[in-house]
Structure formats: structure tokens, C-alpha cells
Design a protein around this motif. Structure first.
Motif, short mmCIF file in Angstrom:
data_model
loop_
_atom_site.label_atom_id
_atom_site.label_comp_id
_atom_site.label_asym_id
_atom_site.label_seq_id
_atom_site.Cartn_x
_atom_site.Cartn_y
_atom_site.Cartn_z
N LYS B 40 0.83 -1.21 0.00
CA LYS B 40 0.00 0.00 0.00
C LYS B 40 0.86 1.27 0.00
O LYS B 40 0.65 2.18 -0.80
CB LYS B 40 -0.93 0.01 1.22
N SER B 41 1.84 1.30 0.91
CA SER B 41 2.71 2.48 0.97
C SER B 41 3.57 2.59 -0.28
O SER B 41 3.86 3.68 -0.76
CB SER B 41 3.61 2.43 2.20
N THR B 42 3.95 1.44 -0.81
CA THR B 42 4.73 1.46 -2.05
C THR B 42 3.94 2.17 -3.14
O THR B 42 4.47 3.05 -3.83
CB THR B 42 5.06 0.00 -2.47
N1 LIG Z 1 13.80 -0.62 0.48
C1 LIG Z 1 13.20 -1.82 0.48
N2 LIG Z 1 13.91 -2.94 0.23
C2 LIG Z 1 13.32 -4.14 0.24
N3 LIG Z 1 12.02 -4.33 0.47
C3 LIG Z 1 11.27 -3.26 0.72
C4 LIG Z 1 11.82 -1.94 0.74
N4 LIG Z 1 10.83 -1.08 1.01
C5 LIG Z 1 9.72 -1.83 1.16
N5 LIG Z 1 9.99 -3.13 0.99
C6 LIG Z 1 9.04 -4.25 1.11
O1 LIG Z 1 7.93 -4.01 0.30
C7 LIG Z 1 6.77 -4.61 0.85
C8 LIG Z 1 5.63 -3.63 0.82
O2 LIG Z 1 5.87 -2.60 1.75
P1 LIG Z 1 4.83 -1.43 1.98
O3 LIG Z 1 5.45 -0.46 2.90
O4 LIG Z 1 4.35 -0.93 0.67
O5 LIG Z 1 3.63 -2.21 2.72
P2 LIG Z 1 2.28 -1.65 3.31
O6 LIG Z 1 1.19 -2.36 2.60
O7 LIG Z 1 2.24 -0.19 3.28
O8 LIG Z 1 2.35 -2.20 4.81
P3 LIG Z 1 1.82 -1.53 6.18
O9 LIG Z 1 0.38 -1.85 6.27
O10 LIG Z 1 2.60 -2.28 7.23
O11 LIG Z 1 2.12 -0.08 6.15
C9 LIG Z 1 7.17 -5.08 2.24
O12 LIG Z 1 7.37 -6.46 2.20
C10 LIG Z 1 8.47 -4.36 2.50
O13 LIG Z 1 9.30 -5.11 3.33
#
Ligand SMILES: Nc1ncnc2c1ncn2[C@@H]1O[C@H](COP(=O)(O)OP(=O)(O)OP(=O)(O)O)[C@@H](O)[C@H]1O
Ligand SMILES: [Mg+2]
Lengths: 436, 255
Positions: B40-42
């Protein structure tokens, strides 16, 4: 080595001319000190990178010049106006090519409890304070540059604040080099602040032209019991010049001394700052900021000597390094055996803006007491990627985001200066340099 | 307004988003839910232009313009705003300074005159009640020594001042107490109009009680595995994400 000897002979020869120019003053007691310093100068060698204290600072470029004694020149007030704070609000002393210029200066006839004048005038009058303190703290026996300064002591600023006197108006000292290729000036300051007295002093070192000059500055500060001193220095000489400076601070019981050392100019700028707590309850702040670019080298060596218990020292030095510039920070904090209940905090933070810039930082804590709180830290880093992205995500151009972060990092050092005009001017100057 | 087509994104060689399709029209609120680490944050950061991510495939169109080619600042100036999940602290830069520069950079891009100090102050004063922003926070450095809730509030306050077309709220609700949640959500509702749109990332239904979504999408393992209306969020709250997995498995098995 022979080159060094030739160079030393050059200064020794110049000393004869200097001595002749002293007229009657060469008969004073202090002249014996000058002569002693000259003989020490002969004995000492210019430092090389083999000397631990000069490991990262190669001064051979400075030794390539035969710096000459300056000639005095006259400047018009309009030419220097922009380097000064309002002469209404500040007591003003102006030195051009090392010579005190009375017509450009503005020293009120009488301020209760304050003597401020050209050092050479104080020496001529055989000031007992001068006699007592001048050259007492700056070790010409071991430092060749201090020996050189001491041999050539003449012009500079003498400040004496009497017991209980609180000097409201800050004192500004403007040291300018103007016309004249390859000149050396040896400005010398002596500030003696008696018990319970207070004063604020700002020094500005500036070159008006692009000549290769050499400023060899020595300042001695005596802060007696309960006295409070704030001391700001701005070194903004041209990028071809050399600036070597020594600051010695002697702190007595419950005194408070704060230094703000802003170094922007010179091709090689070296500061040695030594502060000693000689009695209990003292407070010492050493704050500094260096900005360097092109091939500048800026070297700061500080020593805070906690010789007595119950003293606090607080040191923050920050650097912003661009291009092929190089910084050296060596901060020593010595806590002697008796100095229980010492608080010593030291931090050196650097930002590198280019891959070619280099910082050598070495905090040194030497603690011989057990009941103390000491911390030190050094960082060298780049601008934070997260910070840059955050600002850009709000619409900042990349350039504006960078300069905003650099300015925020650097200006922090000068925020606590209490003289608002000086703080504002420094902030403005930094903004101009960084937010161009 | 926003159209994402088959977006695949990797970081450090690891594929995180594996083919996202999403269309957001003006006036709409889209909620994105999904387990930790699902991407999601990605997605939010990629929309804002974070350069560390590698776009493997796909398109992001914002008002017909290709966002992928645009610098983060130009996206902001075009009207994209990201309220960060973890707003960072910027010592030495005041909130006021940040807002003034941001606003004037955006105005310059749009060919408008910069606001002078008075006009700027008037605008800020007008926006402060939206999230009950305190004056004292404004003169402090950006987020420095702000509480978690104050940081989130500050993000929404910036959004109120900058008036983007698309607001992306990454877990703005997490870390907020009940009152703060209500204030922040009400703030968003005041900013919302028929010409802007919001993508709201959240784990909790309670935010969506205030900011009512037109669509809810479930992001799992880098893909949107289900979309629906606001009822979907309620269902997720009740049954969790595993329910969807089973659901999906059944769905696949039936085929
Ligand atoms: N710099 C990085 N190197 C390797 N993996 C990464 C990096 N940044 C993010 N990830 C991985 O990408 C995936 C998605 O991360 P993201 O932050 O988008 O999740 P999210 O859905 O926002 O989670 P949350 O609900 O915990 O905020 C995770 O498995 C994270 O570990
Ligand atoms: Mg997240």
C-alpha cells in the motif's frame, strides 16, 4: 629544511625593520617578550604533516611565500560601511592591513568600567593589565605561529572591563586587508573581563581584494569570577589567503564564556582554541560553523581543559563541505583527576555535498575523574534523502530542497547568539551563500 | 483524474507491486485496505514520485499526463499530495517556511504571482480551524518533537493549505486517538469537493465511518484482489483478510 631556514631568516630580517618602526616602545618591558619570541621562532620548525597536531593539514602552500610587512593605507568610510554593524549601536574598532584606523573607528570617549583601545596604545602607556596578561596564555615556546605573532605584537584590540561593569553596547572589531600583495598581519587581541563584568565582542576578518595574504591571529581572553563573555568571530577572507589563529581562554570561578567561530574564507584556515577551567563552576560554550568549497582546507583544533570540578562545557561544530574541500576537526576534552561533577558535551556534524570533499574528525575524551557526564559524537553524512523527498513532494524544486536543508543544518549553530543584529546578519549571510 | 494501468514496481530487485489497475475520477474517494507489507505504501510513494522504486511496467496517468516521467515536485505542482504514513522531522525548517515555499513554488508553476507575507498569513489563518491546528505548532520546525497524532494532523493541514487535486492519505488514521481521528477525518471532509479526489489507505473501518468511500479495494501481495463498495470494508472488518483468500481459492478451484 633550508627552504624553511630561508623563510625564517626572511621574517627575522623583517623583525629588524619592525623594531625600528616601534620607536620608543622598543624600550618597554614587553619588547623583551618580543625578542624572546623571536628567538623561539628561530628555534622552532614550521610544522609538517608528520606532526600529530598537523597530520591532515599541509601548510607548505603558505611556506611558498615571503609575506611582507604591511603598509598602511587609507580607506573611505563608504568602502567599509557594509562590513560593519551600526556604529551607533556598536563600539567600533577598524584595522586596515593590520593598522588601527582611528578615523574609521568609533569608540565613545568614556564608557564606565570599560577600556577599549588599540593594543599598541595600551603598550605605550605601560598598561599593567597588558603587562600582566599579554602573552601569558598563548604558548609561543611551542607554536611557531604564536612565536611569530608574539615577536610582531603591536596592533590589535585591548579590552579591559572592570569589576561589576556590564557593557551594554557590543564591541565590533573589523580586521581588513586591502591593497598589498603577499602581506602578513599579526593582529593580537587581549580581553580581560574582571569579576562580575559582562561584555560581547564580535570580530570580523575580511579581505577587500583578491591578494594572497596571511593573517596570523592570536587572542587571549581572561574571564574572571562570575564574568560573562560572548565572543563571535567571522572569518571571511578571500579564497587565496591563509588564516592561522589561536584563541586562549582562561576561565575563573563561575565564569561563563561562549565562542561562536564561523569560518567561511581562506584557502587554509586553521584555528586552535584552548579553554581552561581554572576554578569551579565555570561554563564554556564553543560553537563553530565552517563552510568550505573549491580547494579550501579548514582545520579546527579545540581543547577544553576541565582542570577543576563542577564545570560545564558544551561544544558544537558543524561543517558543510563542497567540491574538493577538506575539513579537519580535532576536539579534545580533558577531564582531570579532581574535576568531579564535570559535564562535557561535544558534537561535530558534517555534511558532504560532493564526492570529493573530505572530513577528518577526531573527538578525543581524556577522562581521569569518575563522577562525570561526558558525551561526544561525530557524524559525516549526506543530505537526508527522506528530507529531500519530503520537501519535493510538497513542490520544492530539488535545488530549493537541498539549500533549505543545508541552511537549516548550518544556521542552527548561530541561533543562540544573543546579539540579534549579529545573529540576523550571519543568518542572512548564510542564506545568501547557501540559497543563492 | 488518475489512471493506473498494469503497474509493476520493484525495489532492490524485489517485485512489490505486481500489476495494479486503478481508476479514480474527480469527486471520488477510494479506500485501499490490505495486510501489512502488501504494497500500500509502495503504491502511495510511487504515485508521489519516490525515486528509489523501479517501475518495471505500466502507466500512471494523471489528468492525461504521464506521471512516471515527472519529478516529484512537478507532480506536487500538478496537484498530487501524499500524506505520509511516517511524516519525517525536518529540524531547522519551520512549518510556516515549508508551507510558504511550497505554496509559492506551486503558484509559480501555474503562472500565478507568489503570495506576500500578509496574504500567506491570511490563508494560513483561514485553514487552521479545519484540523484545529495550533499556532504554536506552526512556528516550530516541521514535525520536530510533534506527537504522532500532531504529525498526522500536520499532514492534513498542509493538504488544506496546498489544495491538491488528488490527496493520497497513507494510514493517516493510525496513531490517532478517537477525538483526533474525528478532527482529522472532518478536516478531510471539509477539503473534499466535487473537483478533487482521495485515495485513502487504512487498516480500519472506523476512519471510513467518517470519510465514506465510494470504492474499497483490497491489496494483497502486490495485487488488487477485490474491489467493492463501502460494504466491503465492513465485511473485511468482520471476517479479516483470510476470508478473502479462501474466497479467492474457491473462486480459482471452481474454474
Ligand atoms: N527498500 C526496500 N527494500 C526491500 N524491500 C522493501 C523496501 N521497502 C519496502 N519493501 C518491502 O515491500 C513490501 C511492501 O511494503 P509497503 O510499505 O508498501 O507495505 P504496506 O502495505 O504499506 O504495509 P503496512 O500496512 O505495514 O504499512 C514489504 O514487504 C516491504 O518489506
Ligand atoms: Mg504502509
Amino acid at each position: 629544511m633550508t627552504l624553511n631556514n630561508e623563510l625564517k631568516n626572511w621574517y627575522v630580517t623583517n623583525f629588524k625593520m619592525f623594531e625600528e618602526g616601534l620607536n620608543g616602545e622598543s624600550k618597554s618591558k614587553f619588547h623583551l617578550v618580543r625578542k624572546d619570541a623571536l628567538s623561539k621562532f628561530r628555534e622552532l620548525e614550521f610544522p609538517t604533516t608528520k606532526d600529530e597536531e598537523w597530520k591532515y593539514t599541509n601548510i607548505s602552500p603558505l611556506l611558498n611565500y615571503n609575506f611582507r610587512q604591511p603598509v598602511s593605507i587609507r580607506l573611505k568610510p563608504e568602502q567599509i560601511e557594509k562590513y560593519l554593524f551600526s556604529t551607533k549601536d556598536f563600539i567600533t574598532l577598524v584595522f586596515v592591513n593590520g593598522f588601527y584606523d582611528e578615523s574609521l573607528s568609533s569608540v565613545p570617549k568614556e564608557i564606565k568600567g570599560l577600556t577599549v583601545k588599540n593594543l599598541s596604545a595600551a603598550l605605550k602607556e605601560n598598561s599593567p593589565i597588558c603587562e600582566k596578561y599579554l602573552s601569558r596564555f598563548a604558548p609561543y615556546q611551542s607554536s611557531i605561529f604564536t612565536a611569530l605573532s608574539t615577536a610582531f605584537v603591536k596592533e590589535g584590540t585591548f579590552v579591559h572591563v572592570e569589576k561589576n561593569a556590564v557593557i551594554e553596547k557590543p564591541i565590533q572589531l573589523l580586521y581588513l586587508t586591502a591593497t598589498g600583495e603577499n602581506i602578513i598581519t599579526n593582529p593580537r587581541n587581549l580581553f580581560v573581563i574582571e569579576n562580575n563584568a559582562q561584555v560581547k565582542i564580535v570580530e570580523i576578518h575580511k579581505s577587500l581584494e583578491e591578494n594572497v595574504n596571511f593573517t596570523n591571529l592570536v587572542t587571549e581572553v581572561v574571564v574572571e569570577g562570575n564574568a560573562i563573555v560572548e565572543h563571535v568571530k567571522l572569518q571571511d577572507e578571500n579564497l587565496k589567503s591563509f588564516h592561522i589563529s589561536r584563541l586562549e581562554v582562561d576561565l575563573k570561578k563561575s565564569s561563563n564564556y561562549a565562542s561562536y567561530n564561523v569560518s567561511i574564507g581562506a584557502s587554509i584556515a586553521r584555528s586552535d582554541i584552548n579553554a581552561r577551567f581554572n576554578d569551579e563552576g565555570g561554563e564554556c560554550t564553543l560553537n563553530g560553523l565552517y563552510l568550505a568549497h573549491e580547494n579550501q582546507l579548514v582545520d579546527t583544533h579545540t581543547l577544553i581543559d576541565h582542570a577543576k570540578p563542577h564545570c560545564n562545557s558544551h561544544e558544537l561544530y558543524k561543517g558543510v563541505m563542497d567540491d574538493k574541500s577538506r575539513a579537519v576537526f580535532n576536539g579534545k576534552v580533558m577531564v582531570r583527576k579532581d574535576a568531579q561533577k564535570t559535564n562535557a558535551f561535544q558534537e561535530n556534524k558534517n555534511i558532504l555535498l560532493s564526492d570529493d570533499a573530505v572530513v577528518d574528525t577526531k573527538p578525543q575524551l581524556e577522562i581521569f575523574a569518575d563522577d562525570v557526564k561526558c558525551s561526544h559524537g561525530a557524524t559525516i553524512g549526506q543530505l537526508s534523502k527522506e528530507g529531500l523527498f519530503y520537501l519535493r513532494s510538497r513542490g520544492f524544486s530539488e535545488e530549493l530542497a537541498r539549500t533549505t536543508l543545508i541552511y537549516a543544518f548550518a544556521s542552527d549553530v548561530v541561533h543562540s547568539i544573543s546579539i540579534s543584529e549579529v545573529r540576523d546578519k550571519l543568518e542572512e549571510m548564510l542564506a545568501e551563500k547557501l540559497l543563492k | 483524474m488518475l489512471e493506473i494501468k498494469n503497474l509493476r514496481v520493484a525495489i532492490n530487485g524485489k517485485e512489490i507491486l505486481k500489476g495494479i489497475n486503478l481508476k479514480v475520477n474527480k469527486g471520488e474517494v477510494h479506500a485501499i485496505m490490505g495486510p501489512n507489507g502488501s504494497g500500500k505504501s509502495t503504491l502511495a510513494q510511487v504515485l508521489a514520485g519516490r525515486e528509489e522504486y523501479e517501475i518495471l511496467e505500466g502507466e500512471i496517468l494523471f489528468e492525461g499526463k504521464n506521471l512516471i516521467e515527472m519529478a516529484p515536485e512537478d507532480r506536487a505542482r500538478e496537484g498530487v499530495f501524499l500524506a505520509f504514513q511516517y511524516p519525517i522531522e525536518i529540524p531547522g525548517v519551520s512549518n510556516t517556511n515549508l508551507l510558504k515555499n511550497a505554496l509559492n513554488e506551486i503558484r509559480k508553476y501555474r503562472g500565478q504571482e507568489p503570495l506576500d507575507a500578509m496574504e500567506f498569513l491570511t490563508l494560513v489563518k483561514k485553514k487552521m480551524p479545519i484540523v484545529e491546528m495550533r499556532q504554536e505548532l506552526l512556528s516550530r520546525s516541521v514535525n520536530e518533537a510533534f506527537s504522532g497524532g500532531e504529525k498526522k494532523k500536520n499532514e492534513i493541514f498542509q493538504m488544506a493549505v496546498l489544495e491538491p487535486k488528488l490527496g493520497i492519505l497513507d494510514e493517516t488514521d493510525s496513531g490517532l486517538d478517537i477525538d483526533a481521528l474525528r478532527i482529522v477525518a472532518n478536516g478531510v471532509n471539509q477539503i473534499k469537493n466535487e473537483n478533487n479526489a482521495f485515495v485513502v489507505v487504512t487498516h480500519y473501518q472506523r476512519l471510513l465511518n467518517y470519510i465514506v468511500p465510494d470504492f474499497v479495494h483490497v491489496l494483497q501481495n502486490g495485487k488488487i484482489i477485490k474491489s467493492g463498495n463501502k460494504e466491503l470494508a465492513l465485511e473485511l472488518e468482520e471476517k479479516g483478510y483470510d476470508w478473502l483468500k479462501e474466497h479467492e481459492a474457491e473462486f480459482v478451484a471452481a474454474k
